[in-house]
Design a protein around this motif. Structure first.
Motif: not given
Length: 478
Positions: A340-354, A313-319
């Motif tokens: 921007a695309t690398l940045w979005l890739g990182i947040t997307y990866s954490f969001a999908a995994a959480s 839940g905390i990771l989803a909020l952070t993403c």
């Protein structure tokens, strides 16, 4: 190899991943080939007719985004019934039916090119995307259901991460290879090559089906699953918790920013940055695909990490919070777009995994397919609306001045940013609600084990005391 072996689970996971490798490759092919789809050289002004067009299909931006919107809308309708069907009838029917629809849909989409220069082209391609959407979204539900069963309480987030990484490998190869293939062999053969890749998923469905059935029998779980399936009713949805509904909305708002952006990112990057950085169409496609490049690399590792530390839940909020600056950079600055695309890739990866591995934690095992289907439906409703909104903002006109075109792209980025803000709101409420219910989403593996040991101890102590409290042969009185 026994079904209880760790190697058996991971071999099954490999073929389970291959179910969607080809379909994810096909999904974003229009994004890479956007110049060919919307090219207007030698074309009439009618957006559905392209006379004697050389190397282009003559679609407007509005019609182009409709290809993504109809995929999303179809998913939104079909996956609800698909999730319940899979829970009720089992994985085998879902595997064969939905993988076949992916092949049929991608083949129909490719066949649409044969109607180039006629008013039938767009309807045929839309029918192809409709069939493809019916299969791909539903196939992902079967895939997730199988993963949730075989990795429950065992590397669940890591297994979801590996599945996502394989899917994104298809997307990444699409962004790197499709334009090269199209330059060499033309648009028609390129689209048919995508249909052939979808055939890999159909072949994999037979292998996964056999391994799943054999493994469940080996574990002696077949009768139990059949009994749970018979008890399942559509009305069981009303028992889904508030945590589930908040999680579904969180996923929808987050993906509302990612998928519509990737669908148009290649054209956006080329239009906005071509003068400043001298980009080609292929370079723009590669930069747009960086979102999936990062996801492919990070997802398996993030899944394993989240299995250990929890904090979903905390990771989803952070993403959600960290995604806001991405669209701000794209809307208001000329910072090199790869940032921007690398940045979005990182947040997307954490969001999908959480986010996605959290669904089996807030619903029962018997309703995982239904919950996944309903979540996908809600997600696709949002994405479908977003695709239409983006298409309306960009409009049908292809004679805009550069200033007007860039202004419209800015409005698109602001709209995507607004979805990120909505995601922050839902994830905040999700965490507050989860804390009130015991914080299950944020529990680490160590905390889960401690709770499980405590529950087992309490049951054991209760069993030891029970004969002293009453005669076990006599019925209890409540």
């Amino acid at each position: 190899m026994e079904a209880t072996d760790r190697s058996y689970r991971f071999l099954l996971l490999f073929f389970n991943c291959m179910l969607t490798f080809g379909s994810y490759f096909c999904f974003d092919m229009p994004s890479v080939l956007q110049a060919q789809f919307t090219g207007v050289s030698n074309c009439t002004e009618n957006s559905t007719i392209c006379d004697e067009c050389k190397g282009c299909l003559g679609m407007s931006n509005d019609d182009y985004n409709l290809l993504y919107a109809i995929y999303a809308w179809t998913n939104a309708v079909v996956v609800i019934g698909a999730g319940f069907l899979i829970d009720k009838l089992g994985n085998r029917i879902g595997l064969f039916l939905f993988s076949f629809l992916c092949v049929l849909g991608s083949a129909t989409f490719a066949a649409g090119v044969f109607f180039k220069g006629t008013s039938a082209m767009l309807p045929v391609m839309l029918i192809g995307r409709l069939l493809f959407g019916s299969g791909n979204g539903s196939l992902t539900i079967v895939q997730n259901r199988i993963t949730a069963y075989w990795f429950r309480n065992k590397e669940l987030a890591m297994a979801f991460g590996i599945t996502l990484a394989f899917s994104r490998l298809g997307s990444v190869l699409n962004f790197f290879m499709t334009q090269i293939f199209e330059d060499a062999y033309g648009l028609t053969w390129t689209l048919w090559a995508g249909a052939i890749l979808c055939g890999l998923g159909f072949i994999s469905s037979f292998i996964v089906s056999f391994m799943d059935i054999y493994g469940v029998r080996q574990l002696g779980d077949e009768q139990n699953l059949q009994t749970e399936s018979k008890k399942l009713k559509v009305t069981d949805i009303k028992y889904f918790s508030m945590s589930y509904w908040l999680l579904a909305l969180t996923i929808m708002f987050f993906y509302n920013g990612v998928f519509p952006f990737v669908a148009d990112a290649s054209d956006f990057i080329f239009e906005k940055y071509k003068d400043k950085y001298d980009f080609s169409k292929r370079t723009s496609s590669i930069l747009a695909g960086a979102v999936y490049d990062v996801s492919m690399v990070l997802s398996p590792f993030l899944g394993g990490l989240i299995d250990v530390i929890g904090m979903r839940g905390i990771l989803a909020l952070t993403c959600a919070l960290l995604t806001i600056p991405v669209f701000g950079i794209l809307a208001f600055t000329y910072v090199y777009p790869l940032v921007a695309t690398l940045w979005l890739g990182i947040t997307y990866s954490f969001a999908a995994a959480s986010m996605w591995p959290s669904i089996p934690l807030v619903v029962s095992q018997a309703t995982v397919g239904t919950a996944m289907g309903l979540t996908t439906s809600i997600q696709m409703i949002g994405i479908g609306i977003s695709n239409l909104v983006v298409g309306q903002i960009l409009g049908k006109s292809q004679d805009l001045s550069r200033e007007d075109s860039l202004l419209r792209w800015k409005y698109v980025m602001i709209y995507l940013l607004a979805n990120s803000l909505a995601c922050v709101t839902t994830t905040t409420i999700l965490n507050l609600n989860d804390k009130r219910r015991g914080g299950i989403l944020n529990l680490s593996r160590k905390q889960k084990l401690a709770i499980a040991e405590q529950v087992a101890k309490e049951i054991e102590e209760d069993d030891e005391r029970r004969p002293l409290l009453r005669d076990a042969s006599k019925p209890s009185i409540n």
